[in-house]
Write an enzyme that holds these catalytic residues in place. Structure first.
Site, mmCIF file in Angstrom:
data_model
loop_
_atom_site.group_PDB
_atom_site.id
_atom_site.type_symbol
_atom_site.label_atom_id
_atom_site.label_comp_id
_atom_site.label_asym_id
_atom_site.label_seq_id
_atom_site.Cartn_x
_atom_site.Cartn_y
_atom_site.Cartn_z
ATOM 1 C CG ASP A 155 -7.020 2.730 -0.735
ATOM 2 O OD1 ASP A 155 -5.832 2.623 -1.099
ATOM 3 O OD2 ASP A 155 -7.508 2.054 0.191
ATOM 4 C CB CYS A 166 -0.946 -0.010 1.194
ATOM 5 S SG CYS A 166 -0.122 -0.081 2.804
ATOM 6 C CG HIS A 217 -4.534 0.705 3.793
ATOM 7 N ND1 HIS A 217 -3.949 -0.120 2.865
ATOM 8 C CD2 HIS A 217 -5.411 1.474 3.095
ATOM 9 C CE1 HIS A 217 -4.441 0.121 1.672
ATOM 10 N NE2 HIS A 217 -5.339 1.092 1.778
#
Length: 663
Positions: free
Chosen positions: A476, A416, A460
């Protein structure tokens, strides 16, 4: 100092056992030299008891104290903090062994042991630590009971007496827990700033979050008062990274409250709607040794010591050194009035890039900007590029000096932080204000207790971009590559790589996974019932019990159980005294006292046997020597369990009765 004041050897062993019991949990956090010093002090004192070494002199003690102070100064950067104070207590406990000679020294050492046992809860308040702390207190109490030596030092007798004493104290402990004013906990004392933090860090570079994915430790437990957000909305913000040096993202100056960042505290006004869509929830956060908290976007908290920052986060006035519960209201951004215009300072901050580096990414961003695309269209181009040929993996390859170029055009495999960092770099290079946000995403719903369990592997990173009329909104990039990560969690998105290095793959064994969740539920109940029992919950409980909190009702609540407990203890002792036969030595000595009482010398209540013998010698000089001999034989038979003394006691009493008859 008399012989009776000296410590018996078996009592000394009990003291060493008590010291080990209370110091053992601290061995992992104390400097190694303190542990070695305790072992050396115990060995020296044991050698003294065998007659192989003398007790250390005054000069040696002064040198030892000076060395200890120097060691503490060198071992701890911050002196007036919790860890060095606990270390000082442990060192004092250790040095006491060098002058452990009399029963008074033993008594002081064991009283100090109770304080050392209590310091365990400064650092940990879980169920296993509570059980261990109780066992440590049991050992210390048994060591106190064993101090007379002889039969009293036998493990079964000492531990039995200690168990009965602690069992009798449980009702009083529960009563005090309910009615005593709730003060601030001892573990709120500042801890050493050098202590390691856990979880999300205040900076991000490639590989950081991939390392967190290997930990299944709990991070957050969240209960909702009302609707629960769907999985794709469970973003728990903790930090915002606005500064990029070419490889590492950091918060930058003026964001962190420690560096001048603006914080809005509870007692100030904030323009948030009183009604409308929002989420109400309570977060129980594990200790991180940092000040940042985790919540959804647009958070507001009424919990004391919790404030909101200008970049839409929650922070605490003090670092989180132990589990912390705080209440939050969060408003969906789309339900709030339009954002004010981005200030020039914030625009420059969120467009900042190093002057050189990553030329291929800069060139691509320039082409996107020259095409006259809007921020949304630029974002769609980058996300589409991610979706075409990138792989989401927990084991990304190492990146070179130009990390963004290497990821976008060479490896195309990342976690991520790779996607969020490269996306924000591209948006900034294209002229769109953007920033990286770090925290946790998702969580596991625990049906039995109705709460969301967020673990460290849920850490994250994502992005936020600014657009006119909409303000900051979440993007995202990981969702463009692995939508199942956002929808189903990391365990489903990277099933082959998830927790590969774990010694016991609990998540792959359904039975063990259920047991793990059951254990977490027990810990959750423990925290909500015991650890978080603050003054507000105490007041609610007392109102439920008493209806109205007043002095007479509180006195009745405290006095009635206390009187019943004392009456029960008295009755138990009375029945035990009537039903239990006296030991032979005690029975013979009572006959001796009764015979003297009939001749006019009655033993007073509470009068010690030796004092009674001295009074017999004063009032009846002819009986004095025989009374002293009988008393000495009785003490040896009763307290030293000496069979020869028992025979001597019977023989002396047979010769004593004629003396009494002759007057």
């Amino acid at each position: 100092m008399t012989y009776r004041d000296l410590l018996p050897r078996e009592s000394l062993l009990w003291i060493f056992a008590a010291q080990l019991a209370v110091l053992l949990p601290h061995f992992a956090r104390l400097p190694l030299w303190i542990v070695a010093g305790w072992i050396a002090a115990v060995y020296w004192r044991a050698e003294v008891s065998r007659g192989r070494r003398p007790l250390p002199g005054r000069a040696f003690k002064l040198v030892a104290v000076a060395g200890v102070l120097a060691g503490l100064v060198l071992s701890y950067r911050q002196w007036f903090a919790l860890e060095p104070m606990v270390a000082l207590l442990a060192v004092s406990f250790t040095l006491k062994n060098l002058e452990l000679v009399t029963r008074r020294d033993a008594f002081l050492s064991l009283l100090l042991a109770y304080f050392v046992a209590a310091t365990l809860f400064v650092f940990e308040q879980g169920i296993p630590h509570a059980v261990y702390g109780t066992l440590a207190v049991l050992v210390v109490t048994a060591a106190l009971a064993a101090q007379p030596g002889g039969p009293s030092a036998r493990p079964r007798r000492a531990l039995g007496l200690a168990s009965r004493l602690l069992a009798q104290s449980v009702p009083l402990m529960l009563l005090l827990f309910l009615v005593m004013p709730r003060l601030g906990p001892l573990w709120a004392v500042p801890q050493d700033s050098a202590s390691a933090s856990t979880g999300v860090s205040d900076s991000m570079s490639p590989g950081d979050f991939a390392r967190l994915s290997q930990s299944d430790e709990p991070a957050l437990r969240i209960t909702f008062d009302g609707p629960v957000p769907p999985p794709d909305q469970r973003y728990w913000r903790g930090l915002v990274y606005s500064d990029f040096d070419g490889r590492r993202w950091t918060q930058g100056f003026g964001v962190d409250p420690r560096e001048g960042g603006r914080v809005t505290w509870r007692d100030s006004e904030r323009a948030l709607p009183e009604v409308g869509p929002r989420y109400r929830y309570q977060v129980i956060q594990e200790p991180t040794h940092n000040r940042w908290l985790f919540a959804m976007a647009r958070p507001h908290s009424e919990t004391g010591g919790v404030g909101e920052t200008a970049d839409d986060r929650l922070v605490r006035s003090e670092p989180v050194y132990s589990r912390l519960a705080y209440d939050v209201h969060s408003w969906p951004r789309d339900s709030l009035p339009g954002e004010p215009a981005l200030s020039e300072f914030e625009r420059r901050r969120n467009l900042q890039l190093p002057p050189v580096g990553n030329p291929r990414a800069r060139a691509w961003a320039s082409r996107l900007r020259e095409r006259g695309l809007s921020p949304g269209e630029i974002s769609a181009e980058i996300l589409g590029f991610f979706n075409e040929s990138f792989t989401y993996t927990l084991e990304p390859p190492r990146l070179g000096r130009d990390s963004v170029d290497a990821f976008l055009f060479d490896t195309r495999r990342g976690f991520c932080e790779h996607f969020a960092g490269s996306y924000v770099f591209m948006m900034r290079a294209a002229g769109v204000p953007a920033r990286v946000v770090a925290g946790y995403q998702g969580g596991e719903w625990v049906e039995g207790e109705q709460y969301l369990l967020v673990r460290q592997y849920d850490a994250h990173a994502w992005a936020e971009i600014w657009s006119a009329g909409r303000g900051w909104h979440r993007i995202d990039p990981t969702g463009a590559v692995s939508p199942e990560r956002i929808r189903d969690g990391l365990q489903r998105a990277a099933a082959d790589e998830f927790m590969r290095e774990a010694l016991l793959p609990v998540h792959r064994i359904p039975l063990l996974n259920r047991l793990r969740l059951q254990w977490d539920m027990i810990n959750y109940r423990w925290y909500r019932t015991v650890i978080s029992f603050d003054s507000e919950r105490q007041q609610d409980l007392l109102r439920d019990l008493l209806g109205e909190i007043s002095a007479p009702r509180l006195a009745l609540l405290v006095g009635l159980p206390a009187a019943m407990a004392l009456l029960g203890i008295w009755g138990w002792l009375w029945l035990a005294g009537r039903g239990r036969p006296l030991p032979p030595a005690e029975r013979l000595y009572k006959r001796f006292c009764r015979r003297l009482a009939r001749s006019g010398i009655e033993r007073e209540s509470g009068e010690a046997p030796r004092d009674f013998a001295k009074r017999v010698a004063r009032e009846r000089p002819r009986l004095g020597p025989m009374a002293a001999s009988i008393t000495t034989a009785y003490e040896r038979a009763a307290y030293a369990d000496d069979p020869a003394a028992m025979k001597q006691l019977r023989r002396l009493l047979r010769g004593f009765w004629p003396l009494v008859r002759r007057g």
